[in-house]
Design an enzyme around this catalytic site. Structure first.
Site, PDB file in Angstrom:
ATOM      1  N   ALA A   9      -4.854   1.608   4.506  1.00 29.27           N
ATOM      2  CA  ALA A   9      -5.727   2.651   3.953  1.00 29.27           C
ATOM      3  C   ALA A   9      -4.897   3.745   3.308  1.00 29.27           C
ATOM      4  O   ALA A   9      -5.060   4.926   3.604  1.00 29.27           O
ATOM      5  CB  ALA A   9      -6.609   3.214   5.060  1.00 29.27           C
ATOM      6  N   SER A 127      -0.090  -5.276  -2.212  1.00 28.90           N
ATOM      7  CA  SER A 127       1.228  -4.649  -2.093  1.00 28.90           C
ATOM      8  C   SER A 127       2.153  -5.235  -3.148  1.00 28.90           C
ATOM      9  O   SER A 127       1.974  -6.379  -3.562  1.00 28.90           O
ATOM     10  CB  SER A 127       1.863  -4.973  -0.736  1.00 28.90           C
ATOM     11  OG  SER A 127       1.095  -4.514   0.328  1.00 28.90           O
ATOM     12  N   GLU A 161      -0.596   7.215  -9.496  1.00 33.83           N
ATOM     13  CA  GLU A 161      -1.124   8.314  -8.695  1.00 33.83           C
ATOM     14  C   GLU A 161      -1.379   9.507  -9.605  1.00 33.83           C
ATOM     15  O   GLU A 161      -0.669   9.737 -10.576  1.00 33.83           O
ATOM     16  CB  GLU A 161      -0.144   8.667  -7.581  1.00 33.83           C
ATOM     17  CG  GLU A 161      -0.162   7.606  -6.496  1.00 33.83           C
ATOM     18  CD  GLU A 161       0.872   7.848  -5.423  1.00 33.83           C
ATOM     19  OE1 GLU A 161       1.196   9.014  -5.147  1.00 33.83           O
ATOM     20  OE2 GLU A 161       1.354   6.849  -4.866  1.00 33.83           O
ATOM     21  N   ALA A 221       9.877  -1.567 -13.512  1.00 36.09           N
ATOM     22  CA  ALA A 221      11.255  -1.447 -14.005  1.00 36.09           C
ATOM     23  C   ALA A 221      11.259  -0.942 -15.456  1.00 36.09           C
ATOM     24  O   ALA A 221      12.049  -0.072 -15.825  1.00 36.09           O
ATOM     25  CB  ALA A 221      11.968  -2.789 -13.894  1.00 36.09           C
ATOM     26  N   PHE A 222      10.352  -1.468 -16.300  1.00 36.36           N
ATOM     27  CA  PHE A 222      10.300  -1.035 -17.700  1.00 36.36           C
ATOM     28  C   PHE A 222       9.905   0.439 -17.809  1.00 36.36           C
ATOM     29  O   PHE A 222      10.458   1.181 -18.620  1.00 36.36           O
ATOM     30  CB  PHE A 222       9.298  -1.897 -18.492  1.00 36.36           C
ATOM     31  CG  PHE A 222       9.904  -3.158 -19.066  1.00 36.36           C
ATOM     32  CD1 PHE A 222      10.532  -4.090 -18.245  1.00 36.36           C
ATOM     33  CD2 PHE A 222       9.841  -3.417 -20.424  1.00 36.36           C
ATOM     34  CE1 PHE A 222      11.088  -5.252 -18.758  1.00 36.36           C
ATOM     35  CE2 PHE A 222      10.405  -4.567 -20.958  1.00 36.36           C
ATOM     36  CZ  PHE A 222      11.027  -5.496 -20.122  1.00 36.36           C
ATOM     37  N   CYS A 272       7.291   3.953  -5.734  1.00 42.53           N
ATOM     38  CA  CYS A 272       7.476   2.589  -6.249  1.00 42.53           C
ATOM     39  C   CYS A 272       8.718   2.346  -7.099  1.00 42.53           C
ATOM     40  O   CYS A 272       9.398   1.331  -6.912  1.00 42.53           O
ATOM     41  CB  CYS A 272       6.258   2.201  -7.072  1.00 42.53           C
ATOM     42  SG  CYS A 272       4.771   2.141  -6.075  1.00 42.53           S
ATOM     43  N   LYS A 335       4.792  14.283  -8.843  1.00 39.53           N
ATOM     44  CA  LYS A 335       4.244  14.650 -10.150  1.00 39.53           C
ATOM     45  C   LYS A 335       2.976  15.445  -9.929  1.00 39.53           C
ATOM     46  O   LYS A 335       2.525  15.568  -8.786  1.00 39.53           O
ATOM     47  CB  LYS A 335       3.980  13.423 -11.003  1.00 39.53           C
ATOM     48  CG  LYS A 335       2.940  12.466 -10.447  1.00 39.53           C
ATOM     49  CD  LYS A 335       2.663  11.414 -11.508  1.00 39.53           C
ATOM     50  CE  LYS A 335       1.769  10.334 -11.029  1.00 39.53           C
ATOM     51  NZ  LYS A 335       1.426   9.361 -12.005  1.00 39.53           N
TER      52      LYS A 335
HETATM   53  P1  NAI Z   1       0.841   3.832   1.954  1.00 41.35           P
HETATM   54  O1  NAI Z   1       1.968   4.091   2.865  1.00 41.35           O
HETATM   55  O2  NAI Z   1       0.094   4.995   1.363  1.00 41.35           O
HETATM   56  O3  NAI Z   1      -0.250   2.912   2.693  1.00 41.35           O
HETATM   57  C1  NAI Z   1       0.063   1.776   3.421  1.00 41.35           C
HETATM   58  C2  NAI Z   1      -0.812   1.768   4.672  1.00 41.35           C
HETATM   59  O4  NAI Z   1      -0.652   0.510   5.328  1.00 41.35           O
HETATM   60  C3  NAI Z   1      -0.414   2.831   5.694  1.00 41.35           C
HETATM   61  O5  NAI Z   1      -1.529   3.679   5.946  1.00 41.35           O
HETATM   62  C4  NAI Z   1      -0.004   2.028   6.946  1.00 41.35           C
HETATM   63  O6  NAI Z   1      -0.349   2.673   8.151  1.00 41.35           O
HETATM   64  C5  NAI Z   1      -0.771   0.736   6.736  1.00 41.35           C
HETATM   65  N1  NAI Z   1      -0.231  -0.419   7.439  1.00 41.35           N
HETATM   66  C6  NAI Z   1       1.054  -0.839   7.528  1.00 41.35           C
HETATM   67  N2  NAI Z   1       1.124  -1.994   8.213  1.00 41.35           N
HETATM   68  C7  NAI Z   1      -0.144  -2.319   8.574  1.00 41.35           C
HETATM   69  C8  NAI Z   1      -0.714  -3.408   9.287  1.00 41.35           C
HETATM   70  N3  NAI Z   1       0.036  -4.406   9.741  1.00 41.35           N
HETATM   71  N4  NAI Z   1      -2.061  -3.417   9.489  1.00 41.35           N
HETATM   72  C9  NAI Z   1      -2.842  -2.404   9.019  1.00 41.35           C
HETATM   73  N5  NAI Z   1      -2.351  -1.358   8.314  1.00 41.35           N
HETATM   74  C10 NAI Z   1      -1.020  -1.316   8.091  1.00 41.35           C
HETATM   75  O7  NAI Z   1       1.390   2.896   0.792  1.00 41.35           O
HETATM   76  P2  NAI Z   1       0.784   2.703  -0.688  1.00 41.35           P
HETATM   77  O8  NAI Z   1       1.338   3.716  -1.619  1.00 41.35           O
HETATM   78  O9  NAI Z   1      -0.681   2.533  -0.612  1.00 41.35           O
HETATM   79  O10 NAI Z   1       1.471   1.326  -1.087  1.00 41.35           O
HETATM   80  C11 NAI Z   1       1.047   0.098  -0.532  1.00 41.35           C
HETATM   81  C12 NAI Z   1       1.627  -1.006  -1.372  1.00 41.35           C
HETATM   82  O11 NAI Z   1       1.138  -0.908  -2.720  1.00 41.35           O
HETATM   83  C13 NAI Z   1       3.166  -0.987  -1.484  1.00 41.35           C
HETATM   84  O12 NAI Z   1       3.615  -2.310  -1.536  1.00 41.35           O
HETATM   85  C14 NAI Z   1       3.388  -0.315  -2.833  1.00 41.35           C
HETATM   86  O13 NAI Z   1       4.598  -0.720  -3.408  1.00 41.35           O
HETATM   87  C15 NAI Z   1       2.232  -0.837  -3.645  1.00 41.35           C
HETATM   88  N6  NAI Z   1       1.824   0.010  -4.764  1.00 41.35           N
HETATM   89  C16 NAI Z   1       1.794   1.373  -4.644  1.00 41.35           C
HETATM   90  C17 NAI Z   1       1.387   2.157  -5.716  1.00 41.35           C
HETATM   91  C18 NAI Z   1       1.340   3.641  -5.601  1.00 41.35           C
HETATM   92  O14 NAI Z   1       1.203   4.293  -6.625  1.00 41.35           O
HETATM   93  N7  NAI Z   1       1.449   4.223  -4.426  1.00 41.35           N
HETATM   94  C19 NAI Z   1       0.959   1.560  -6.993  1.00 41.35           C
HETATM   95  C20 NAI Z   1       0.983   0.136  -6.991  1.00 41.35           C
HETATM   96  C21 NAI Z   1       1.422  -0.589  -5.917  1.00 41.35           C
END
Ligand code: NAI
Length: 476
Positions: A9, A127, A161, A221-222, A272, A335
């Site tokens: 979440a 992810s 974001e 990366a780009f 990221c 940002k």
């Molecule tokens: P985040 O840290 O905000 O959210 C991840 C959530 O997953 C945390 O609330 C955590 O408690 C939960 N979690 C971890 N292990 C778990 C499990 N086994 N069961 C249930 N919940 C669990 O991370 P965010 O930013 O949402 O990123 C998530 C993925 O999306 C990463 O791989 C990231 O690289 C990718 N991503 C992120 C972007 C961004 O702008 N933040 C954009 C595109 C992709």
């Protein structure tokens, strides 16, 4: 009713699932997380993340077809489709430390799915993961499946974001990768059907699994490479008297280059870019492609150089010592329009200034005091793990830092101001009032080039603005 379970979440899982719930009223969406505090926040009026428009979307759907829960097993077991958007930080120990993706959270999510599933499911990678992760996940699921069948799809998220809701409502494209088998193709069609509720079909691209996984890493990366490219130009501009915004403008008029991601700054941040490039570097090295790895590594080195250069500029401009001097830091988020501080350049800049014994007075419109103190005290490897697993910081550990409620308080009696996030409100502050209340000479170091340097000089400030011709003071 089709049921979707979103695991994770966070910044991706929360907004993505909320928009699916908004656009697909006939689907029940439940977002689950192992963090009780995150889920409680989603269930309250104070959402755990700030995104323009998010509150409204969540309000419309929560309690109708959008739910938040910590009961991961129950909702996994009831779901037809499971999105996994958990953390994939950079490994801090062991093989590939400092580069490879740490798939601990992903694997534990996969094991929970295997344990609780009593019916066939589509499992979707949201992810960002290394290429061929789907294969590993498939193995974990099928070897623990009790006869249930799983189709794995890759559906990377491209939201930014600060504009997440807008990006999710009007995506440039949606990418879906799946197995080239009849079952894989059927799963792709099912997911396509969900997006088709609001995304035009020609914007939904389907590929094989590995192209989809790699495209996400390549995309980040780009984008990061463009920022490092213009930042490299900003250093050259300062050395030659060219002006980086004029160079950017000239470049942007070349339709082959385009206008986005050409703003010079103190460096890129966010959860990221760095981790995904390091991941790409690791994959290239693991495949014996040393030149490819070293090419992409340069993007990060340039980013580190830019932050380092900024700190050196502050120290050298202020008579080579900032020891005991109050420096106001305006902006801490990576940002504007987000409360996210993960990998924000402000952390490295603040740590650099603290290393030279400055006293920092930090103001950010959206980032909490607790978050800033935690970021400044945290080991760099901890930041991308779930919040409840991070160490708690006592404010007393940070004697050199004060977090204040507005820019005027931050700048009062300061020797210098560092603008580290491009929040709009910093453009319209009363700089005459600020100048009058500062020590003299009063310095402004604009790490985002958002302020009118000419006007500030008229007031009496000594101004450094990334990529702009240097103030005579700074050239001396
Ligand atoms: P985040 O840290 O905000 O959210 C991840 C959530 O997953 C945390 O609330 C955590 O408690 C939960 N979690 C971890 N292990 C778990 C499990 N086994 N069961 C249930 N919940 C669990 O991370 P965010 O930013 O949402 O990123 C998530 C993925 O999306 C990463 O791989 C990231 O690289 C990718 N991503 C992120 C972007 C961004 O702008 N933040 C954009 C595109 C992709």
């Amino acid at each position: 009713m089709v049921k979707i379970c979103g695991i994770g979440a966070g910044y991706v899982g929360g907004p993505t699932m909320a928009v699916i719930a908004l656009k697909c009223p006939s689907i029940e969406v439940t977002v689950v997380d192992i963090s009780q505090s995150r889920i409680s926040a989603w269930n309250s009026d104070h959402l755990p993340i700030y995104e323009p428009g998010l509150q409204e979307v969540v309000q419309k759907c929560k309690g109708k077809n959008l739910f938040f829960s910590t009961d991961v097993g129950k909702h996994v077991s009831e779901a037809d489709i499971i999105f996994v958007a958990v953390n994939t930080p950079t490994k801090s120990r062991g093989l590939g430390a400092g580069k490879a993706a740490d798939l601990t959270y992903w694997e534990s999510a996969a094991r929970v799915i295997a344990e609780w599933s009593k019916s066939n499911k589509i499992v979707i990678e949201k992810s960002t993961v290394p290429v061929r992760t789907a294969e590993a996940i498939e193995r974990i699921l099928t070897h623990n499946s009790n006869g249930v069948s799983f189709q794995i799809l890759s559906n990377p998220e491209f939201l930014s974001e600060g504009t997440a809701i807008e990006d999710l409502l009007n995506p440039d494209r949606v990418l879906i990768g799946g197995r080239q088998t009849p079952e894989g193709q059927m799963a792709i069609q099912t997911l396509k059907g969900i997006y088709a509720h609001w995304v035009p079909e020609d914007k939904i691209i389907t590929t094989n699994l590995w192209s989809s996984e790699l495209s996400k890493l390549a995309d980040n990366a780009f984008l990061a490479q463009r920022i490092s490219s213009i930042n490299a130009m900003s250093a050259l501009c300062e050395a030659t008297g060219a002006e980086v915004s004029e160079v950017s403008h000239a470049l942007s008029k070349n339709s082959k280059i385009g206008s986005r991601f050409l703003n010079a700054s103190v460096g890129f941040g966010g959860s990221c870019f760095q981790k995904d490039i390091l991941n790409l570097v690791y994959i290239a090295e693991s495949n014996g492609l040393a030149e490819v790895a070293s090419y992409w590594k340069q993007v990060i080195q340039m980013n580190d150089y830019q932050k380092d250069r900024f700190v050196k500029r502050v120290v050298s401009s202020m008579f080579n010592t900032i020891s005991g001097k109050k420096i106001a830091v305006l902006g801490f988020a990576f940002k504007k329009d987000t409360s996210d501080t993960r990998k924000t350049p402000a952390i490295d800049v603040c740590k650099g200034l603290m290393g030279d014994d400055a006293c920092l007075s930090i103001y950010d419109p959206k980032v909490s005091e607790d978050q800033i103190l935690r970021d400044l005290a945290m080991d760099s490897v901890e930041w991308d793990h779930p919040v409840h697993l991070q160490r708690k910081i006592s404010p007393n550990t940070m004697k050199q830092v004060r977090i204040v409620k507005d820019a005027y308080e931050a700048t009062k009696d300061a020797h210098g101001i560092c603008v580290l996030t491009e929040w709009d409100e910093f453009k319209t502050l009363d700089y005459q009032r600020i100048f009058d209340n500062m020590q003299k000479p009063a310095f402004v170091f604009d790490g985002r080039s958002i302020l009118n340097a000419g006007k500030l000089r008229e007031i009496g400030f000594i101004v450094y603005s990334i990529g702009k011709p240097l103030d005579p003071w700074l050239r001396a």
